[in-house]
Every structure is written in C-alpha cells, then in structure tokens.
Design a protein around this motif. Structure first.
Motif, PDB file in Angstrom:
ATOM      1  N   MET A 160       0.830  -1.217   0.000  1.00 28.54           N
ATOM      2  CA  MET A 160       0.000   0.000   0.000  1.00 28.54           C
ATOM      3  C   MET A 160       0.859   1.260   0.000  1.00 28.54           C
ATOM      4  N   LYS A 161       1.978   1.220   0.727  1.00 29.62           N
ATOM      5  CA  LYS A 161       2.875   2.382   0.742  1.00 29.62           C
ATOM      6  C   LYS A 161       3.413   2.656  -0.665  1.00 29.62           C
ATOM      7  N   ILE A 162       3.729   1.575  -1.404  1.00 30.55           N
ATOM      8  CA  ILE A 162       4.255   1.724  -2.763  1.00 30.55           C
ATOM      9  C   ILE A 162       3.182   2.274  -3.698  1.00 30.55           C
ATOM     10  N   THR A 163       1.984   1.689  -3.652  1.00 35.04           N
ATOM     11  CA  THR A 163       0.911   2.144  -4.548  1.00 35.04           C
ATOM     12  C   THR A 163       0.499   3.579  -4.245  1.00 35.04           C
ATOM     13  N   SER A 164       0.503   3.945  -2.974  1.00 31.14           N
ATOM     14  CA  SER A 164       0.155   5.326  -2.608  1.00 31.14           C
ATOM     15  C   SER A 164       1.211   6.304  -3.107  1.00 31.14           C
ATOM     16  N   ALA A 165       2.489   5.913  -3.003  1.00 34.97           N
ATOM     17  CA  ALA A 165       3.574   6.770  -3.493  1.00 34.97           C
ATOM     18  C   ALA A 165       3.497   6.925  -5.011  1.00 34.97           C
ATOM     19  N   MET A 166       3.223   5.812  -5.720  1.00 31.88           N
ATOM     20  CA  MET A 166       3.102   5.877  -7.176  1.00 31.88           C
ATOM     21  C   MET A 166       1.919   6.744  -7.586  1.00 31.88           C
ATOM     22  N   TYR A 167       0.851   6.696  -6.825  1.00 29.94           N
ATOM     23  CA  TYR A 167      -0.308   7.549  -7.094  1.00 29.94           C
ATOM     24  C   TYR A 167       0.075   9.023  -6.987  1.00 29.94           C
ATOM     25  N   MET A 168       0.794   9.377  -5.931  1.00 27.28           N
ATOM     26  CA  MET A 168       1.188  10.768  -5.734  1.00 27.28           C
ATOM     27  C   MET A 168       2.144  11.243  -6.823  1.00 27.28           C
ATOM     28  N   ILE A 169       3.080  10.388  -7.231  1.00 28.01           N
ATOM     29  CA  ILE A 169       4.035  10.756  -8.282  1.00 28.01           C
ATOM     30  C   ILE A 169       3.314  10.997  -9.601  1.00 28.01           C
ATOM     31  N   SER A 170       2.399  10.076  -9.952  1.00 28.86           N
ATOM     32  CA  SER A 170       1.649  10.220 -11.201  1.00 28.86           C
ATOM     33  C   SER A 170       0.751  11.441 -11.163  1.00 28.86           C
ATOM     34  N   SER A 171       0.226  11.750  -9.989  1.00 32.82           N
ATOM     35  CA  SER A 171      -0.623  12.943  -9.845  1.00 32.82           C
ATOM     36  C   SER A 171       0.175  14.206 -10.148  1.00 32.82           C
ATOM     37  N   SER A 176     -11.084  12.970 -16.562  1.00 34.53           N
ATOM     38  CA  SER A 176     -10.294  12.321 -15.514  1.00 34.53           C
ATOM     39  C   SER A 176     -10.508  10.819 -15.420  1.00 34.53           C
ATOM     40  N   VAL A 177     -11.553  10.300 -16.057  1.00 36.40           N
ATOM     41  CA  VAL A 177     -11.820   8.858 -15.966  1.00 36.40           C
ATOM     42  C   VAL A 177     -11.894   8.176 -17.333  1.00 36.40           C
ATOM     43  N   THR A 178     -11.884   8.942 -18.402  1.00 35.35           N
ATOM     44  CA  THR A 178     -12.039   8.363 -19.739  1.00 35.35           C
ATOM     45  C   THR A 178     -10.847   8.710 -20.607  1.00 35.35           C
ATOM     46  N   MET A 179     -10.242   7.671 -21.187  1.00 40.07           N
ATOM     47  CA  MET A 179      -9.122   7.842 -22.113  1.00 40.07           C
ATOM     48  C   MET A 179      -9.390   7.005 -23.352  1.00 40.07           C
ATOM     49  N   GLU A 180      -9.162   7.574 -24.524  1.00 38.88           N
ATOM     50  CA  GLU A 180      -9.427   6.894 -25.785  1.00 38.88           C
ATOM     51  C   GLU A 180      -8.152   6.793 -26.607  1.00 38.88           C
ATOM     52  N   PHE A 211       1.285  11.247 -22.467  1.00 40.10           N
ATOM     53  CA  PHE A 211       1.960  11.326 -21.172  1.00 40.10           C
ATOM     54  C   PHE A 211       0.943  11.549 -20.052  1.00 40.10           C
ATOM     55  N   ALA A 212       0.002  12.460 -20.295  1.00 40.29           N
ATOM     56  CA  ALA A 212      -1.039  12.728 -19.297  1.00 40.29           C
ATOM     57  C   ALA A 212      -1.952  11.519 -19.125  1.00 40.29           C
ATOM     58  N   SER A 213      -2.314  10.868 -20.232  1.00 40.98           N
ATOM     59  CA  SER A 213      -3.199   9.694 -20.162  1.00 40.98           C
ATOM     60  C   SER A 213      -2.535   8.545 -19.426  1.00 40.98           C
ATOM     61  N   GLU A 214      -1.230   8.358 -19.685  1.00 42.35           N
ATOM     62  CA  GLU A 214      -0.508   7.278 -18.998  1.00 42.35           C
ATOM     63  C   GLU A 214      -0.564   7.457 -17.487  1.00 42.35           C
ATOM     64  N   HIS A 215      -0.276   8.662 -17.026  1.00 35.91           N
ATOM     65  CA  HIS A 215      -0.238   8.876 -15.584  1.00 35.91           C
ATOM     66  C   HIS A 215      -1.638   8.934 -14.984  1.00 35.91           C
ATOM     67  N   ASN A 216      -2.602   9.357 -15.761  1.00 36.43           N
ATOM     68  CA  ASN A 216      -3.980   9.303 -15.270  1.00 36.43           C
ATOM     69  C   ASN A 216      -4.425   7.850 -15.122  1.00 36.43           C
ATOM     70  N   SER A 217      -4.059   7.021 -16.095  1.00 38.91           N
ATOM     71  CA  SER A 217      -4.380   5.598 -16.032  1.00 38.91           C
ATOM     72  C   SER A 217      -3.651   4.929 -14.863  1.00 38.91           C
ATOM     73  N   ARG A 218      -2.395   5.321 -14.647  1.00 36.77           N
ATOM     74  CA  ARG A 218      -1.646   4.749 -13.529  1.00 36.77           C
ATOM     75  C   ARG A 218      -2.241   5.186 -12.191  1.00 36.77           C
ATOM     76  N   MET A 219      -2.684   6.423 -12.110  1.00 37.56           N
ATOM     77  CA  MET A 219      -3.347   6.886 -10.884  1.00 37.56           C
ATOM     78  C   MET A 219      -4.579   6.036 -10.575  1.00 37.56           C
ATOM     79  N   MET A 220      -5.385   5.777 -11.613  1.00 39.77           N
ATOM     80  CA  MET A 220      -6.587   4.969 -11.413  1.00 39.77           C
ATOM     81  C   MET A 220      -6.228   3.541 -10.999  1.00 39.77           C
ATOM     82  N   ALA A 221      -5.186   2.977 -11.625  1.00 39.14           N
ATOM     83  CA  ALA A 221      -4.763   1.612 -11.295  1.00 39.14           C
ATOM     84  C   ALA A 221      -4.237   1.538  -9.858  1.00 39.14           C
ATOM     85  N   MET A 222      -3.439   2.539  -9.454  1.00 39.49           N
ATOM     86  CA  MET A 222      -2.888   2.541  -8.106  1.00 39.49           C
ATOM     87  C   MET A 222      -3.976   2.785  -7.060  1.00 39.49           C
TER      88      MET A 222
END
Length: 296
Positions: free
Chosen positions: A18-29, A179-183, A240-251
């Motif tokens: 959880m510490k790792i996923t939370s950190a990755m979320y903050m970085i992607s944000s 923020s939730v849809t990427m095509e 680049f923005a879509s990748e990190h938005n997708s990673r935020m959602m995954a984390m």
C-alpha cells in the motif's frame, strides 16, 4: 486456518504494498499536473500556427504542395504507411498499453507496406516479441515530452515522406477525454487535408491580402513541418497525461483492494486471536479443575 503469525505477516506485506501504490499515485498525480500545464502553455502557439495555415490556404486556390497530395493514383493496399506508436516506458498503468497495441495490430493487418516508429520502451519490447520490425525507436521521449524530441520525430518522418518512402503517416496515441475516460486514437499527419484548415467564409467578411517576396507555396512548405511538429508534440503530451492518469486509477484501485484485504484479514486475525485466548482460558480452567480433584 492460518495462525496469528501468518496473518500478521500477510498484513505487513499488504501494508508495505500500500505504501508503494500510494507513493506511485502521488508521483503520477504530480506528473499529470505538469503535463496539463505543458499542454496549456503551448496550445496558443499551435492554434495560431493552424490559423496561419488557414490564412495561407485561402490565397492558394489550387494547391500543388506534396504535403496535400492524397496519392489517389496509388491503390489503397499498395500505399506505404508509417505509424508512430506512442506507448509507455513502464507498466502498472491499467489497460493503457494494451489498447495502443491492439489498435496498432488492427492497422498493421490492413496493409503490407508499413513502417513502424515506436516511442516507449514497452512498445519496443512488445513489437520485438511479436516479430514486427521496428524501423526506428525514439528513446527518452515518453517521460520527457518536449518540442525538441517532437522535432526529432518530425524530421525523420518528413524526410521519409519527402523521399517518397512513405505515402501516408499516422500517429497512434491516447487522448484523455476527462479524468476517468481515455481513448486510443489514430490521427493522420500526412498528407494533410485542406478542408481541415479551411471553413466557409461569408461573402461580407473581408479577406486580407498577403504580399510576399517568395511564393505562398514555398512558405507553406516551411509552415507544414512546424504544424506537423505541433500535432506530434500535442500527442506526446496527451499520451503522457493519459498514462499517468491511467496509472493513478490503477494505483487507487490497488490501494482500495489492499484496504479491503486488510479489513478481512483484521477480522480473521481477531477471530484467531479470540479463539487462542478462549483455548488458553479453557486450558487454565481445565487445569484448575484437575488440581482441585487431585487435592480431594
């Protein structure tokens, strides 16, 4: 049923994850905010560039520029197409990379004379594994989209297009709708379509005259590469923005799942602990009764 020590180990492992996923979320944000700012800062320039293209085209009734040649004399199945595929350098971004690979495969099956230009380490690895030859890979671009890196890509594809090695150039990228849809989208870079830059003008609107020391067609040949460069740069930043938005959602999904698992394990731990306490009490009572009987 697992004992207390095993459950505690599992809970500790989940908490570390959880510490790792939370950190990755903050970085992607943080990176997502940076990408959005980059796009906002450069959009006015490229919109002005497109407006300049439209002004030039209004004064060139019959445009013979090679950048607008649709190659209608070449059969569709014989056209030489180049695909710029933008992927990520890292995983853990949900279906972001999978959707890009899927669309690229579908397009590759439509013709045989294809050239592949890959942006992103995961794309290079994937296409190498699939046995698809990568004509050129652009490194260090995905995590740092810049005008210079976009210009390197532009110069390469423009060179091949000018030499007749390519009849059409496409870019496959991921667009962030919200923020939730990427095509995942395919956009044609070359040849350009005149109608994309021009719109009907009412007869009562004044159209300025343009006087130049060289022909407008030659000016257009200088403006087009800059316009293509702007589109590529925009696609890089969008991806680049879509990748990190997708990673935020995954984390975020991973963190939520970890919390649910911890809640269930906590209940299980309490049950096991309560059972152990009950057993100890039972043993103490049993021992006391045995001692009492022995005294009698």
């Amino acid at each position: 049923m697992a004992n207390q020590q095993e459950i505690q180990k599992r809970m500790k492992s989940i908490q570390d994850t959880m510490k790792i996923t939370s950190a990755m979320y903050m970085i992607s944000s943080a990176k997502l905010r940076s990408a959005k700012q980059k796009l906002e800062n450069t959009e006015p320039y490229f919109y002005s560039l497109q407006s300049a293209m439209a002004r030039l085209l209004r004064h060139i009734p019959e445009n013979n520029s090679r950048y607008f040649d649709q190659h209608e004399n070449i059969p569709d199945n014989e056209k030489k197409r180049g695909y710029i595929v933008i992927t990520a350098d890292k995983g853990l971004a949900g279906a972001y990379n999978h959707n890009v690979f899927k669309l690229a495969h579908e397009l590759f099956e439509q013709g045989e004379n294809n050239k592949l230009f890959v942006v992103g380490e995961l794309g290079r690895q994937y296409f190498a594994k699939e046995g698809l030859a990568v004509d050129e890979e652009f490194k260090y671009t995905v995590q740092n989209p810049s005008l210079h890196r976009a210009r390197v890509i532009t110069e390469r594809v423009m060179e091949l297009y000018d030499e007749g090695e390519l009849d059409e150039v496409y870019i496959i990228y991921t667009k962030m709708e919200n923020s939730v849809t990427m095509e995942t989208e395919k956009m044609r870079l070359l040849p350009l379509v005149r109608e994309d830059f021009t719109s009907p003008i009412p007869v009562d609107i004044y159209q300025e005259e343009i006087k130049t020391n060289t022909s407008l067609s030659q000016i257009l040949d200088h403006v087009v590469p800059n316009c293509v460069n702007g589109i590529i740069y925009g696609a890089l930043v969008e991806s680049f923005a879509s990748e990190h938005n997708s990673r935020m959602m995954a984390m975020q999904a991973a963190t939520d799942s970890a919390k649910d698992m911890l809640a269930k394990l906590s209940i299980e731990y309490n049950r096991v602990r309560q059972g152990a306490i009950t057993q100890q009490i039972t043993e103490v009572i049993g021992g006391a009764k045995a001692q009492k009987k022995k005294k009698r």
